[in-house]
Write an enzyme that holds these catalytic residues in place. Sequence first.
Site, PDB file in Angstrom:
ATOM      1  N   GLU A  36      20.504  11.749  51.629  1.00 35.63           N
ATOM      2  CA  GLU A  36      21.857  11.723  52.204  1.00 35.63           C
ATOM      3  C   GLU A  36      22.377  13.122  52.508  1.00 35.63           C
ATOM      4  OE1 GLU A  36      23.252   9.360  53.513  1.00 35.63           O
ATOM      5  OE2 GLU A  36      22.085   7.707  52.717  1.00 35.63           O
ATOM      6  N   TYR A 119      31.684  10.288  52.535  1.00 31.31           N
ATOM      7  CA  TYR A 119      30.566   9.534  53.089  1.00 31.31           C
ATOM      8  C   TYR A 119      29.403   9.464  52.099  1.00 31.31           C
ATOM      9  CZ  TYR A 119      26.141   8.513  54.995  1.00 31.31           C
ATOM     10  OH  TYR A 119      24.902   7.978  55.115  1.00 31.31           O
ATOM     11  N   ASP A 137      30.485   7.038  58.297  1.00 29.74           N
ATOM     12  CA  ASP A 137      29.964   8.215  58.985  1.00 29.74           C
ATOM     13  C   ASP A 137      30.242   8.089  60.482  1.00 29.74           C
ATOM     14  OD1 ASP A 137      28.256   6.159  59.660  1.00 29.74           O
ATOM     15  OD2 ASP A 137      26.547   7.509  59.874  1.00 29.74           O
TER      16      ASP A 137
END
Length: 348
Positions: A36, A119, A137
Amino acid sequence: MRSSQFQSDLLQWFHKNARVLPWRSHPTPYNVWISEIMLQQTRVDTVVPYFVRFITELPDVSALSQVEEDKLLKLWQGLGYYNRALNLKKAAKILMETNQGQLPSEIKHLLELPGIGPYSAGAIASIAFGKAVPAVDGNVLRIMARILANREDINNTKNKKHMQEVMAQLVSEKEPGSFNQAMMDLGATICLPNGEPKCSECPIRRHCQANKLGATSEIPVKIQKKVRSVEKKTVFVISSEGQFALKKRKPGGLLPNLWEFPNAEDYLTEKQARDFLSAMGIRVHDMVPIKQSKHVFSHLEWHMKGFFVTATADDRVQSELSWVTGTDIQHQYSIPTVFKAFMEYCKQ
DNA sequence: AAGACGGGGCA
DNA sequence: TGCCCAGTCTT
């Protein structure tokens, strides 16, 4: 729009069409976290090889917490936004000291770690821990703007906050991780950011107001770009006895702690260049111009002229400069892409 | 709310 | 050439 139908249409499509990605085969909290962070503002295809190499070299939080910074930055070389890598190590040390090296599963605690924002916290909590939380996102903002035929600026703070609330209601309770990843895959392969979206293949087009109105090319709406400033530089590739001079950049700011070729503000004449080198403790044996090159960052441009300088061994007294071989440059020193054209002169 | 912060792919 | 990407942090 009925949430349950939206969810099942999306999830059914995802279970058949999910992209095969290295961080999806073993979605441990560590693997999800690293992926991520790498994926922030960075395309999947770019991330894949970096992720594989990173996990091989640093397989867990403990290894990451102890990694030498130059090695860490070398693993990140070319990926950009280098503070992401430095924050990763900071967070790993915090986790070792405060939580037995474990990622927390709660949004609140994830948000306390450097480099993890709304996010990423949502993505980690949902994908790695199965929490029913949204991960909003750019894909989600674009898809939902079209779904709702919302013509507000999608990057507007108020809109983002609104979408966060919308998605908190919409996320699947049973499969939040798959739901959030389905939105990403849909955004990357169907509901495209540039060019026409492939609405005929879209599993949720029956829920889409923009599709119904024929407005998918007008939505989302986004506000203008800002002008980029230009900085002129003169870059020196200085060679002496098979080694090259590198300089470590300062912490913070642009390209923190990375290595660079010695360089000066503005375009220097050959006379000014000789003075600059002299002040650095370099005595020039020979100096020839290098082809001009340009590099575009998101917020500025560097226009660079350069010189290839041959110095004599006795002149290598000054430090602040490190003298390294082309092989070292290739394997050990993290030099940002902005110097790519100059690195060509250091091949063995 | 706006700017700093990389690099590459694609129309 | 300009836009945007599985954003976050600082001012």
